[in-house]
Design an enzyme around this catalytic site. Structure first.
Site, mmCIF file in Angstrom:
data_model
loop_
_atom_site.group_PDB
_atom_site.id
_atom_site.type_symbol
_atom_site.label_atom_id
_atom_site.label_comp_id
_atom_site.label_asym_id
_atom_site.label_seq_id
_atom_site.Cartn_x
_atom_site.Cartn_y
_atom_site.Cartn_z
ATOM 1 N N SER A 128 0.826 -1.211 0.000
ATOM 2 C CA SER A 128 0.000 0.000 0.000
ATOM 3 C C SER A 128 0.857 1.257 0.000
ATOM 4 C CB SER A 128 -0.874 -0.013 1.255
ATOM 5 O OG SER A 128 -1.447 1.259 1.473
ATOM 6 N N TYR A 152 -1.996 5.237 -4.157
ATOM 7 C CA TYR A 152 -2.998 6.275 -3.913
ATOM 8 C C TYR A 152 -2.421 7.481 -4.606
ATOM 9 C CZ TYR A 152 -6.037 3.821 -0.681
ATOM 10 O OH TYR A 152 -6.945 2.968 -0.138
ATOM 11 N N THR A 178 -5.521 2.533 -7.096
ATOM 12 C CA THR A 178 -6.820 2.400 -6.424
ATOM 13 C C THR A 178 -7.691 3.616 -6.728
ATOM 14 O OG1 THR A 178 -5.820 1.055 -4.731
ATOM 15 C CG2 THR A 178 -7.947 2.051 -4.186
ATOM 16 N N ARG A 187 -17.150 5.831 8.044
ATOM 17 C CA ARG A 187 -16.896 4.544 8.691
ATOM 18 C C ARG A 187 -17.170 4.674 10.185
ATOM 19 N NH1 ARG A 187 -11.091 2.962 5.878
ATOM 20 N NH2 ARG A 187 -11.850 2.890 3.730
ATOM 21 N N LYS A 260 -7.778 -0.603 -9.587
ATOM 22 C CA LYS A 260 -8.459 -1.329 -8.509
ATOM 23 C C LYS A 260 -9.711 -0.574 -8.073
ATOM 24 C CE LYS A 260 -7.511 -3.179 -3.850
ATOM 25 N NZ LYS A 260 -7.999 -2.223 -2.868
ATOM 26 N N HIS A 284 -13.450 -2.598 -2.209
ATOM 27 C CA HIS A 284 -12.579 -2.215 -1.100
ATOM 28 C C HIS A 284 -12.999 -2.929 0.184
ATOM 29 C CE1 HIS A 284 -9.513 1.116 -0.425
ATOM 30 N NE2 HIS A 284 -9.692 0.711 0.808
ATOM 31 N N ARG A 287 -15.632 -1.113 2.307
ATOM 32 C CA ARG A 287 -15.187 0.003 3.154
ATOM 33 C C ARG A 287 -15.428 1.373 2.533
ATOM 34 N NH1 ARG A 287 -11.410 -1.719 6.966
ATOM 35 N NH2 ARG A 287 -9.928 -0.013 6.793
ATOM 36 N N SER A 316 -12.583 -8.725 -2.245
ATOM 37 C CA SER A 316 -13.686 -8.311 -1.373
ATOM 38 C C SER A 316 -14.537 -9.502 -0.963
ATOM 39 C CB SER A 316 -14.558 -7.220 -2.011
ATOM 40 O OG SER A 316 -13.780 -6.049 -2.235
ATOM 41 N N GLY A 317 -14.169 -10.075 0.154
ATOM 42 C CA GLY A 317 -14.977 -11.145 0.740
ATOM 43 C C GLY A 317 -14.371 -12.531 0.662
ATOM 44 N N GLY A 338 -7.602 -9.715 1.711
ATOM 45 C CA GLY A 338 -7.248 -8.594 2.586
ATOM 46 C C GLY A 338 -7.266 -8.981 4.053
ATOM 47 N N ARG A 339 -8.407 -8.798 4.701
ATOM 48 C CA ARG A 339 -8.467 -8.909 6.171
ATOM 49 C C ARG A 339 -7.893 -10.209 6.740
ATOM 50 N NH1 ARG A 339 -13.211 -6.381 4.637
ATOM 51 N NH2 ARG A 339 -13.661 -4.307 5.498
HETATM 52 C C1 FMN Z 1 -7.394 -2.225 7.134
HETATM 53 C C2 FMN Z 1 -7.499 -2.123 5.663
HETATM 54 C C3 FMN Z 1 -6.706 -1.203 4.994
HETATM 55 C C4 FMN Z 1 -6.754 -1.121 3.608
HETATM 56 N N1 FMN Z 1 -5.901 -0.275 2.976
HETATM 57 C C5 FMN Z 1 -5.900 -0.246 1.635
HETATM 58 C C6 FMN Z 1 -4.960 0.547 0.954
HETATM 59 O O1 FMN Z 1 -4.114 1.178 1.550
HETATM 60 N N2 FMN Z 1 -5.009 0.577 -0.398
HETATM 61 C C7 FMN Z 1 -5.946 -0.150 -1.106
HETATM 62 O O2 FMN Z 1 -5.964 -0.101 -2.333
HETATM 63 N N3 FMN Z 1 -6.833 -0.936 -0.476
HETATM 64 C C8 FMN Z 1 -6.825 -1.012 0.870
HETATM 65 N N4 FMN Z 1 -7.694 -1.837 1.494
HETATM 66 C C9 FMN Z 1 -8.596 -2.678 0.703
HETATM 67 C C10 FMN Z 1 -7.936 -4.023 0.331
HETATM 68 O O3 FMN Z 1 -6.920 -3.853 -0.615
HETATM 69 C C11 FMN Z 1 -8.952 -4.991 -0.281
HETATM 70 O O4 FMN Z 1 -9.612 -4.377 -1.364
HETATM 71 C C12 FMN Z 1 -9.991 -5.495 0.713
HETATM 72 O O5 FMN Z 1 -9.449 -5.665 2.002
HETATM 73 C C13 FMN Z 1 -10.525 -6.818 0.193
HETATM 74 O O6 FMN Z 1 -11.547 -7.282 0.965
HETATM 75 P P1 FMN Z 1 -11.379 -8.382 2.141
HETATM 76 O O7 FMN Z 1 -10.771 -7.676 3.287
HETATM 77 O O8 FMN Z 1 -12.797 -8.782 2.339
HETATM 78 O O9 FMN Z 1 -10.513 -9.505 1.596
HETATM 79 C C14 FMN Z 1 -7.645 -1.942 2.881
HETATM 80 C C15 FMN Z 1 -8.451 -2.868 3.551
HETATM 81 C C16 FMN Z 1 -8.381 -2.976 4.927
HETATM 82 C C17 FMN Z 1 -9.220 -4.019 5.610
HETATM 83 O O1 173 Z 2 -8.521 2.024 5.267
HETATM 84 C C1 173 Z 2 -8.606 1.797 4.066
HETATM 85 O O2 173 Z 2 -9.454 1.045 3.571
HETATM 86 C C2 173 Z 2 -7.690 2.421 3.157
HETATM 87 O O3 173 Z 2 -7.762 2.114 2.003
HETATM 88 C C3 173 Z 2 -6.702 3.382 3.580
HETATM 89 C C4 173 Z 2 -6.884 4.700 3.283
HETATM 90 C C5 173 Z 2 -5.925 5.626 3.682
HETATM 91 C C6 173 Z 2 -4.792 5.203 4.304
HETATM 92 C C7 173 Z 2 -4.622 3.858 4.590
HETATM 93 C C8 173 Z 2 -5.572 2.930 4.207
#
Ligand code: FMN
Ligand code: 173
Length: 392
Positions: A128, A152, A178, A187, A260, A284, A287, A316-317, A338-339
């Site tokens: 990221s 970003y 993204t 949120r 993305k 995302h 989110r 996502s999921g 992701g998570r």
């Molecule tokens: C805590 C957190 C931070 C994230 N930060 C970013 C990020 O910095 N850049 C980005 O493109 N997506 C970010 N995402 C989205 C993830 O890349 C991804 O799209 C998403 O987590 C996928 O869904 P899942 O968590 O259900 O697998 C973030 C997601 C989470 C949970």
């Molecule tokens: O939290 C997020 O989902 C995310 O994409 C993010 C946005 C800014 C900074 C770090 C993560």
């Protein structure tokens, strides 16, 4: 012959002969609760949280669950190979770690530990822009393992250019841009806890170490950290960007570019027309747009629109091997998770992330085999039916 991902299952059973059980659960949906018990509500609230009332994140799961796999019998599956080609590179399995910001809230080794886990398992790591570790340091932790950089897109073109040059110099092969976060969404979990790590300068490492970013500050970061944070907040994203702006990225990045956060077939076509190489169908992780279409609902339309022109990835999921089977059957070339890996990191550092990767890929391998597939290549929409749905 690919890597024997299902061997992880045997390894667990064999260890069981001495009474040993895995350090972490093999049902990855249990990791969130464990992480919350271990790390407390602030950091886990940030990771688990999503936009609005959280229903979009649940919809992502429900949309995957609605599809049911129709297994086929008596097909030779004794030798299996999960490898796929993605953006011109051979990957051992159709999985990458999604870009997730501020991993230091989960573990002190943060992105470096996650990146080492990805490298050890041969899975690409997507770093990221909002990482808590500078991109060069993460690259060093990975050796020459596959890594992609998530952008970003900063408002200041000098900072954008500097990020691209640094990422290229540090060996990131693909750029993942993204599009769905020109602003941070509403949120409630973060708002109610007033939890935003960036305001404390966590997740700003790439910016604070960047010469072009520093050039915009009156004083060095360490002399006036608050001013640096405010400069970051004003710079981090640009809600004014439009499709023609992609020319800038195409001009300054030689490698593959993936957009993305694409959910509409027309946006996927626009990506192809702009000379992009791929898209990640993603909301995302629920989110950003509360009430958005589930990512799995959007996938078939995007595949139909651009599947012959672009590499279509999905996230996502994804929580289980069968979720991956479904995304691939719907036309994704590979998925991002992701998570689950973030919780693995919080619970057990690099080993926890490796556990998550190995569980997902062992389960994927077994689910494919038991459904009559020796690899991802034979999956198609015909392997799924729309089930009645299920509460998840
Ligand atoms: C805590 C957190 C931070 C994230 N930060 C970013 C990020 O910095 N850049 C980005 O493109 N997506 C970010 N995402 C989205 C993830 O890349 C991804 O799209 C998403 O987590 C996928 O869904 P899942 O968590 O259900 O697998 C973030 C997601 C989470 C949970
Ligand atoms: O939290 C997020 O989902 C995310 O994409 C993010 C946005 C800014 C900074 C770090 C993560």
């Amino acid at each position: 012959m690919g890597k024997h991902w299902a061997d992880f299952q045997y390894e667990i059973y064999l260890n069981g002969m001495t009474g040993a059980v895995p350090r972490l659960p093999t049902d990855l949906t249990r990791l969130e609760e464990l992480t919350e018990q271990r790390l407390g509500p602030g950091p886990v609230g940030y990771v688990a949280g999503s936009a609005g009332d959280g229903s979009t994140a649940r919809a992502n799961r429900a949309a995957l669950k609605r599809h049911r796999i129709v297994p086929r019998m008596l097909r030779d599956v004794h030798e299996r190979d999960l490898s796929v080609e993605v953006l011109g590179r051979a990957l051992p399995a159709p999985l990458a770690l999604a870009p997730v910001g501020v991993l230091s809230i989960m573990h002190p080794d943060a992105e470096s530990a996650a990146a080492r886990a990805a490298a050890a398992q041969g899975v690409p790591f997507v770093l990221s822009s909002a990482s808590s570790t500078p991109m060069e340091q993460v690259a060093e932790a990975m050796g020459d393992a596959e890594r992609w950089f998530q952008l970003y897109w900063p408002k200041d073109p000098e900072v954008a250019l500097s990020f691209l040059n640094r990422a290229k110099a540090a060996g990131y092969t693909a750029l993942v841009v993204t599009l769905d976060t020109p602003l941070l969404a509403w949120r409630p979990r973060d708002l109610d806890q007033a939890y935003l790590p960036f305001l404390h300068g966590v997740g700003t490492a790439n910016y604070f170490t960047d010469p072009a970013f520093q050039a915009g500050l009156a004083k060095p970061v360490h002399e006036d950290p608050n001013a640096a944070v405010m400069h970051f907040v004003g710079m981090f994203a640009d809600p004014g960007k439009t499709w023609p702006d992609l020319v800038f990225l195409r001009e300054h990045w030689d490698g593959p570019i993936v957009l993305k956060g694409v959910l509409h077939p027309d946006d996927a076509r626009a990506a192809a027309d702009a000379g992009m190489d791929g898209v990640v169908v993603s909301n995302h992780g629920g989110r950003q747009v509360a009430g958005s279409i589930a990512a799995a609902e959007a996938l078939p339309g995007v595949v139909k629109a651009v599947g012959d022109r672009l590499t279509v990835l999905f996230d996502s999921g994804i929580r289980t091997g069968d979720d991956i089977v479904k995304a691939l059957a719907l036309g994704a070339r590979a998925v991002l998770v992701g998570r689950p890996y973030v919780y693995g990191l919080g619970l057990d550092g690099q080993a926890g992330v490796e556990h998550v990767i190995r569980c997902l890929l062992a389960e994927l391998d077994l689910t494919l085999a038991l459904s009559g597939h020796a690899g991802p290549g034979t999956l198609s929409r015909a392997d799924l039916i729309d089930g009645a749905g299920e509460s998840v």
